[in-house]
Design a protein around this motif. Structure first.
Motif, mmCIF file in Angstrom:
data_model
loop_
_atom_site.group_PDB
_atom_site.id
_atom_site.type_symbol
_atom_site.label_atom_id
_atom_site.label_comp_id
_atom_site.label_asym_id
_atom_site.label_seq_id
_atom_site.Cartn_x
_atom_site.Cartn_y
_atom_site.Cartn_z
ATOM 1 N N GLY A 53 2.299 -9.039 40.252
ATOM 2 C CA GLY A 53 1.026 -8.757 39.600
ATOM 3 C C GLY A 53 0.224 -10.022 39.406
ATOM 4 N N GLY A 54 -1.059 -9.832 39.087
ATOM 5 C CA GLY A 54 -1.909 -10.996 38.916
ATOM 6 C C GLY A 54 -3.167 -10.706 38.135
ATOM 7 N N LEU A 55 -4.005 -11.703 38.057
ATOM 8 C CA LEU A 55 -5.251 -11.669 37.308
ATOM 9 C C LEU A 55 -6.344 -12.271 38.178
ATOM 10 N N LEU A 56 -7.498 -11.609 38.262
ATOM 11 C CA LEU A 56 -8.650 -12.095 39.022
ATOM 12 C C LEU A 56 -9.747 -12.490 38.051
ATOM 13 N N LEU A 57 -10.281 -13.687 38.224
ATOM 14 C CA LEU A 57 -11.392 -14.179 37.415
ATOM 15 C C LEU A 57 -12.558 -14.503 38.336
ATOM 16 N N ILE A 61 -16.801 -8.655 38.854
ATOM 17 C CA ILE A 61 -16.132 -7.993 37.733
ATOM 18 C C ILE A 61 -15.876 -8.897 36.546
ATOM 19 N N GLY A 62 -15.860 -10.183 36.740
ATOM 20 C CA GLY A 62 -15.528 -11.091 35.650
ATOM 21 C C GLY A 62 -14.036 -11.280 35.520
ATOM 22 N N VAL A 63 -13.318 -10.254 35.028
ATOM 23 C CA VAL A 63 -11.868 -10.311 34.865
ATOM 24 C C VAL A 63 -11.261 -8.974 35.261
ATOM 25 N N GLY A 64 -10.157 -9.019 35.989
ATOM 26 C CA GLY A 64 -9.451 -7.793 36.349
ATOM 27 C C GLY A 64 -7.980 -8.068 36.571
ATOM 28 N N ARG A 65 -7.151 -7.080 36.281
ATOM 29 C CA ARG A 65 -5.708 -7.197 36.495
ATOM 30 C C ARG A 65 -5.284 -6.237 37.587
ATOM 31 N N GLY A 66 -4.246 -6.640 38.339
ATOM 32 C CA GLY A 66 -3.769 -5.759 39.396
ATOM 33 C C GLY A 66 -2.551 -6.321 40.088
ATOM 34 N N GLY A 67 -2.299 -5.812 41.283
ATOM 35 C CA GLY A 67 -1.126 -6.201 42.040
ATOM 36 C C GLY A 67 -1.404 -7.355 42.990
ATOM 37 N N ALA A 68 -0.322 -7.961 43.476
ATOM 38 C CA ALA A 68 -0.410 -9.048 44.452
ATOM 39 C C ALA A 68 0.723 -8.870 45.457
ATOM 40 N N ALA A 92 -7.642 -5.916 41.860
ATOM 41 C CA ALA A 92 -7.977 -6.069 40.445
ATOM 42 C C ALA A 92 -8.672 -4.811 39.945
ATOM 43 N N LEU A 93 -8.070 -4.154 38.979
ATOM 44 C CA LEU A 93 -8.671 -2.977 38.353
ATOM 45 C C LEU A 93 -9.655 -3.406 37.278
ATOM 46 N N ASN A 184 -7.667 -16.277 41.610
ATOM 47 C CA ASN A 184 -6.593 -15.307 41.407
ATOM 48 C C ASN A 184 -5.360 -16.066 40.953
ATOM 49 N N THR A 185 -4.661 -15.531 39.998
ATOM 50 C CA THR A 185 -3.358 -16.061 39.636
ATOM 51 C C THR A 185 -2.358 -14.929 39.796
ATOM 52 N N GLY A 186 -1.125 -15.275 40.072
ATOM 53 C CA GLY A 186 -0.140 -14.229 40.261
ATOM 54 C C GLY A 186 1.270 -14.699 39.998
ATOM 55 N N PHE A 187 2.118 -13.731 39.681
ATOM 56 C CA PHE A 187 3.545 -13.956 39.510
ATOM 57 C C PHE A 187 4.254 -12.886 40.320
ATOM 58 N N CYS A 188 5.115 -13.310 41.250
ATOM 59 C CA CYS A 188 5.757 -12.368 42.165
ATOM 60 C C CYS A 188 7.254 -12.623 42.277
#
Length: 194
Positions: A53-57, A61-68, A92-93, A184-188
């Motif tokens: 998962g990750g975070l898009l800035l 959209i400004g900010v969104g969370r989703g998969g990676a 990013a949702l 984008n940041t992510g942890f997988c």
């Protein structure tokens, strides 16, 4: 006779002298294994698949969370370095308003880079290439923006089963496309075959 004895003593002293110079450790290791099958933990072609998962800035959209997701194919260049080619994507949702339906923005990238082991099981990597950001600004409206991107990250090999490795990684991916700068940041978690 005395001359012969002095020559023998002199040659004996030269033959017994020890050198103080230390050999280069890499050369010494390569020489020791020259006729052996390699004992290196990595060799040849590598394939890695990571999911998380990750975070898009940034972007619309400004900010969104989703998969990676990431698929890397590479080749071991040295004992510690792997040259990589990567196809990665993030989603990013986000919602325009509290009562609006959720929309998904996607970021797909094609990168070339390198992964470098700092210890036997920890590594860092960097890559750069092309990226396409697709903004979902309405139910049937999507805008794709191509641009350039880069990635830095690091990871830890947690469990090794022969040629298969299970590990964790964290990354930061940035891109500049037609709609602006995004991070984008992510942890997988992933599997790698060496």
């Amino acid at each position: 006779m005395i001359r012969t004895a002095l020559v023998v003593i002199a040659l004996g002293g030269v033959a017994g002298a020890e050198t103080t110079a230390k050999p280069d450790p890499i050369t010494d290791e390569e020489t020791a294994e020259a006729n052996l099958e390699t004992s290196a933990p990595r060799s040849g072609l590598t394939v890695s698949f990571s999911l998380g998962g990750g975070l898009l800035l940034g972007g619309d959209i400004g900010v969104g969370r989703g998969g990676a997701v990431s698929l890397r194919i590479g080749h071991v260049a040295t004992r510690r370095t792997v040259i990589t080619f990567e196809l990665s994507g993030t989603g990013a949702l986000h919602r325009r308003g509290m009562n609006d339906a959720a929309m998904t923005d996607t970021n797909a990238a094609l990168y070339a880079g390198a992964l470098r082991y700092t210890t036997r099981s920890t590594w860092v990597r960097a890559a750069g290439g092309l990226t396409v950001f697709t903004a979902n600004v309405g139910t049937d409206e999507q805008h794709a923006h191509a641009g350039l991107g880069g990635l830095v990250g690091g990871g830890l090999d947690l469990i090794r089963w022969g040629y298969l490795v299970f590990g964790a990684e964290i990354f930061g991916m940035s891109s500049i496309t037609g709609d602006g700068f995004k991070v984008n940041t992510g942890f997988c978690f992933g599997l790698t075959y060496y």
